[in-house]
Design a protein around this motif. Structure first.
Motif, mmCIF file in Angstrom:
data_model
loop_
_atom_site.group_PDB
_atom_site.id
_atom_site.type_symbol
_atom_site.label_atom_id
_atom_site.label_comp_id
_atom_site.label_asym_id
_atom_site.label_seq_id
_atom_site.Cartn_x
_atom_site.Cartn_y
_atom_site.Cartn_z
ATOM 1 N N ASN A 1 35.950 -2.496 -25.013
ATOM 2 C CA ASN A 1 34.980 -3.353 -25.715
ATOM 3 C C ASN A 1 34.716 -2.872 -27.134
ATOM 4 O OD1 ASN A 1 34.411 -5.345 -23.682
ATOM 5 N ND2 ASN A 1 33.342 -3.754 -22.543
ATOM 6 N N GLU B 1 35.616 -4.811 -30.673
ATOM 7 C CA GLU B 1 34.599 -4.953 -31.720
ATOM 8 C C GLU B 1 35.118 -4.415 -33.057
ATOM 9 O OE1 GLU B 1 30.099 -3.261 -32.678
ATOM 10 O OE2 GLU B 1 30.788 -3.395 -30.601
ATOM 11 N N SER C 1 38.051 -6.605 -34.353
ATOM 12 C CA SER C 1 37.547 -7.911 -34.782
ATOM 13 C C SER C 1 37.048 -7.857 -36.217
ATOM 14 C CB SER C 1 36.415 -8.376 -33.861
ATOM 15 O OG SER C 1 36.884 -8.625 -32.561
ATOM 16 N N LYS C 2 36.355 -6.784 -36.546
ATOM 17 C CA LYS C 2 35.866 -6.622 -37.916
ATOM 18 C C LYS C 2 37.016 -6.355 -38.879
ATOM 19 C CE LYS C 2 31.341 -4.882 -36.436
ATOM 20 N NZ LYS C 2 30.446 -3.693 -36.365
#
Length: 253
Positions: A79, A83, A86-87
């Motif tokens: 996870n 995250e 994704s950034k």
């Protein structure tokens, strides 16, 4: 973040995700025995992020698998990896999906990872380890396979007890997993993807865990529920497999 230079591929390149997972050769029927590894690879495929698989029996600095090596950093936990990436790559884990639906996605993600998962692990590692060993091969000499399997079974049983789910009977554990499947089926309904017409992180999570039940030929009680009560879940997982793993069946993964 901790550096783990011994895990680097010698020819590493910037902005390539080096996905460290248990070796593919360990698993039969599915690409990886880790549902978290399957989830993460599914997300990379779904978002067309360049990655390379690194077969690796070790663990991250958090004692977890999978983890990635990316631009001189080790990043653990699926996870947190998603995250972070994704950034970096400007990817939305829930593209075009409103905050209410994102909350639903997160709730199901946590249900599967913190609850449903244990019904899978309990069946294959605790109750049916000998049978499951037909579909898993540890990276140790043949004479040590049984010993390693017994050690893993004991470890999972201990962790399940500490989690709390291991304090229930086998029937109660499988009822928990089966009721989770029914909830997934009820919410999925006739939708193409779990939250509608757009694939998102929750689809990756559900895929990563449900393939462990559907495609491994063990008699999981949860598989019976999928086959007899929740055919929409089976159709859904097969759609995802066809779309994002087109060479699954010929093992060119």
């Amino acid at each position: 973040m901790a550096e783990t230079k011994s895990n680097w591929k010698p020819e590493w390149k910037r902005d390539i995700v080096y996905l460290h997972v248990f070796p593919r050769a360990m698993a039969k029927c599915i690409p990886n025995i880790s549902p978290f590894a399957m989830k993460l690879e599914m997300w990379l495929r779904m978002n067309e992020i360049p990655y390379q698989i690194v077969d690796h029996m070790g663990f991250s600095s958090k004692s977890q698998t999978p983890f990635i090596m990316f631009n001189e950093d080790e990043i653990p936990d699926s996870n947190f990896i998603i995250e972070y990436l994704s950034k970096h790559f400007k990817k939305d884990p829930y593209p075009g999906i409103n905050v209410e639906q994102q909350a639903v996605g997160r709730s199901f993600l946590k249900m599967v990872e913190e609850n449903t998962a244990w019904s899978i692990f309990w069946y294959r590692y605790v109750e049916h380890m000998q049978e499951y060993m037909e579909y898993i091969k540890f990276q140790v000499p043949e004479e040590m396979q049984e010993k390693v399997g017994a050690g893993l079974s004991s470890s999972v049983k201990d962790r399940a007890w500490k989690h709390g789910i291991g304090r229930h009977s086998n029937e109660e554990i499988y009822k928990i997993g089966s009721d989770d499947i029914r909830a997934i089926s009820a919410y999925l309904g006739k939708k193409k993807y779990f939250l509608g017409e757009t694939p998102s992180l929750i689809d990756c999570t559900l895929f990563g865990f449900l393939v462990q039940i559907i495609f491994v030929p063990l008699d999981f009680p949860m598989k019976v529920v999928i086959q007899e009560e929740c055919s929409n879940v089976l159709d859904y997982i097969n759609r995802l497999k066809t779309e994002f793993w087109p060479h699954w069946d010929d093992q060119q993964l």
